[in-house]
Enzyme design. Structure first.
Site: not given
Ligand SMILES: NC(=O)c1ccc[n+]([C@@H]2O[C@H](COP(=O)([O-])OP(=O)(O)OC[C@H]3O[C@@H](n4cnc5c(N)ncnc54)[C@H](O)[C@@H]3O)[C@@H](O)[C@H]2O)c1
Length: 282
Positions: A159, A172, A176
């Protein structure tokens, strides 16, 4: 410079954690469009300290439906990346059903918020166990198979929170940053084995992780029940490129580049996809 041949993943297999929705599902579809068969896993259950709903089984099933609609095979299992046993079973099942794993996307993650000194042990543990230890366990479960085959493309989702400090997100941010340390170390350990390991660093992405009451409340504490329309200008104001959030497809496009055969000399790097915020980094 070698050619970048993203777009030809025929015959390859990708294993994606957190694939029930959001970026994970988008990556599954992007890779499937390029010919890859897909294995996804997701916790499909709630963690107590996460202040928004995680995915459900029906989301996992929807990913399968959408990948199969593209004419590719898709294997989905409920597995928690915090569990070595569940991950190893998911990886073994994917290899048994789809024959191999060429691409690993360690994407699963959760977010939560709290002032540093108000983060509880449980908040810290659920975050770090999922967002950092989960990435380690995912890589550890798949990389020996890639070493055996002499080929692999590993992309972990960090991230922009892994590139700087960020108030209210100490757990977080710590996780990260840790992901980037894992990526750089593993990249060196497999550099002579045909395997690349990289991190992708999104900023705000248009998924359920940012579209929820908890995050809206953090960005608009002055509004009683802030809505998407209320927070949109505030999200936009954070970004050099004046847009509130990045579409998932743009993160998937970056992943497609990193997993392409043409990116064979790109390893141990972080690719920011963050509406220009990299311009503010050293
Ligand atoms: N959305 C943002 O703004 C953003 C920004 C930077 C990084 N990220 C990172 O991107 C990645 C994807 O996130 P997203 O935006 O698609 O959000 P999201 O919440 O839609 O998807 C995350 C998925 O991970 C699953 N998950 C959570 N904990 C888990 C576990 N212990 N085991 C297996 N699955 C698990 C959730 O059920 C969900 O389906 C994450 O690592 C998040 O930290 C997101």
């Amino acid at each position: 410079m070698g050619s970048v041949d993203a777009g030809n993943l025929d015959g390859q297999v990708a294993f994606i954690t957190g694939g029930a929705r959001g970026q994970g599902r988008s990556h599954a579809l992007a890779l499937a469009r390029e010919g890859a068969d897909i294995a996804v896993c997701d916790i499909a259950a709630q963690l107590e300290t996460v202040p928004y709903p995680l995915a459900g089984i029906e989301d996992l099933e929807e990913t399968v439906r959408q990948v199969e609609a593209l004419g590719r095979r898709c294997v989905a299992v409920q597995a928690d990346v915090r569990s070595t046993e569940q991950l190893e079973a998911a990886v073994a099942g994917a290899i048994e059903e789809l024959g191999r794993i060429d691409i690993l996307l360690a994407n699963a993650g959760v977010c939560g918020f709290g002032v540093f000194w108000e983060i509880t042990d449980q908040m810290w543990d659920e975050m770090v166990d999922t967002d950092l230890t989960g990435v380690f366990k995912t890589m550890r479960a798949v990389v020996p198979h890639m070493i055996e085959r002499g080929y692999g493309r590993v992309v972990a989702t960090s991230s922009m929170g892994g590139r700087m400090g960020n108030p209210n997100l100490a757990h977080y941010v710590a996780a990260k940053w840790g992901v980037i340390g894992l990526v750089k170390t593993l990249a060196l350990e497999v550099a002579d084995k045909g395997i690349t390991v990289n991190a992708i660093c999104p900023a705000t992405v248009d998924t359920a992780m940012v579209h929820n009451d908890a995050l809206y409340g953090l960005f608009a504490p002055d509004i009683e029940h802030p809505t998407k329309a209320d927070v949109e200008p505030r999200y936009t104001a954070m970004n050099p490129i004046p847009e509130p959030w990045t579409p998932v497809e743009e993160i998937s496009a970056a992943v497609l580049y990193l997993v392409s055969e043409g990116a064979r000399s790109v390893s141990g790097t972080t690719l920011d996809v963050c509406m220009g915020a990299s311009a503010r980094m050293p």
